[in-house]
Design a protein around this motif. Sequence first.
Motif, PDB file in Angstrom:
ATOM      1  N   TYR A  96      47.895  23.656  51.822  1.00 16.88           N
ATOM      2  CA  TYR A  96      48.158  24.511  50.655  1.00 16.88           C
ATOM      3  C   TYR A  96      46.943  25.388  50.401  1.00 16.88           C
ATOM      4  O   TYR A  96      45.820  24.923  50.284  1.00 16.88           O
ATOM      5  N   LYS A  97      47.161  26.689  50.301  1.00 20.56           N
ATOM      6  CA  LYS A  97      46.088  27.642  50.070  1.00 20.56           C
ATOM      7  C   LYS A  97      46.299  28.301  48.708  1.00 20.56           C
ATOM      8  O   LYS A  97      47.408  28.697  48.364  1.00 20.56           O
ATOM      9  N   VAL A  98      45.225  28.412  47.930  1.00 20.97           N
ATOM     10  CA  VAL A  98      45.267  29.054  46.628  1.00 20.97           C
ATOM     11  C   VAL A  98      44.772  30.483  46.789  1.00 20.97           C
ATOM     12  O   VAL A  98      43.701  30.716  47.332  1.00 20.97           O
ATOM     13  N   ASP A  99      45.581  31.447  46.308  1.00 25.51           N
ATOM     14  CA  ASP A  99      45.189  32.857  46.328  1.00 25.51           C
ATOM     15  C   ASP A  99      44.422  33.140  45.041  1.00 25.51           C
ATOM     16  O   ASP A  99      45.007  33.363  43.981  1.00 25.51           O
ATOM     17  N   ALA A 100      43.104  33.133  45.131  1.00 30.94           N
ATOM     18  CA  ALA A 100      42.249  33.288  43.960  1.00 30.94           C
ATOM     19  C   ALA A 100      42.487  34.633  43.273  1.00 30.94           C
ATOM     20  O   ALA A 100      42.453  34.724  42.042  1.00 30.94           O
ATOM     21  N   GLN A 101      42.726  35.682  44.037  1.00 30.87           N
ATOM     22  CA  GLN A 101      42.948  37.015  43.456  1.00 30.87           C
ATOM     23  C   GLN A 101      44.243  37.029  42.639  1.00 30.87           C
ATOM     24  O   GLN A 101      44.277  37.596  41.550  1.00 30.87           O
TER      25      GLN A 101
ATOM     26  N   ARG B  83      46.875  37.203  37.323  1.00 21.61           N
ATOM     27  CA  ARG B  83      47.819  36.652  36.344  1.00 21.61           C
ATOM     28  C   ARG B  83      47.115  36.222  35.064  1.00 21.61           C
ATOM     29  O   ARG B  83      47.652  36.366  33.971  1.00 21.61           O
ATOM     30  N   MET B  84      45.903  35.674  35.193  1.00 20.20           N
ATOM     31  CA  MET B  84      45.147  35.303  33.992  1.00 20.20           C
ATOM     32  C   MET B  84      44.816  36.528  33.150  1.00 20.20           C
ATOM     33  O   MET B  84      44.927  36.512  31.918  1.00 20.20           O
TER      34      MET B  84
ATOM     35  N   ALA C 145      48.451  40.407  27.472  1.00 15.43           N
ATOM     36  CA  ALA C 145      49.703  40.224  26.717  1.00 15.43           C
ATOM     37  C   ALA C 145      49.440  39.507  25.393  1.00 15.43           C
ATOM     38  O   ALA C 145      50.084  39.809  24.382  1.00 15.43           O
ATOM     39  N   LEU C 146      48.492  38.594  25.380  1.00 17.82           N
ATOM     40  CA  LEU C 146      48.198  37.843  24.163  1.00 17.82           C
ATOM     41  C   LEU C 146      47.410  38.668  23.151  1.00 17.82           C
ATOM     42  O   LEU C 146      47.500  38.416  21.959  1.00 17.82           O
TER      43      LEU C 146
END
Length: 105
Positions: free
Chosen positions: A85-90, A95-96, A102-103
């Motif tokens: 499993y690889k996490v796409d940091a970008q 998304r953060m 949005a908040l």
Amino acid sequence: MTHKIDGALSPALRQIDAAASTSVQSRSGAERGQPVGATAATDQMRLTGDATGLQALERELGAAPAGIDVAKVNAIRASLADGTYKVDAQAVADRMLSLENALTK
């Protein structure tokens, strides 16, 4: 006038206490030394329309998988288990930032 409180009963109070602790019948005929039985509970609760609606929604969500892609979840579990499993940091950062924007609007 001062009185010392030492926790011991005076002789007069000991006699009153001894008389009270003996088995005495109450006016109803029941013995006072026996424990009193509990009465039946009569509490009632009535839900508002909002609460009833929330209960219905909870039942619906509990019964359905709520739009979860079970195949995708199983694929991610398998890739986590075998270490691929690889996490796409970008993508996570993007998304953060979009959530933050949005908040704050």
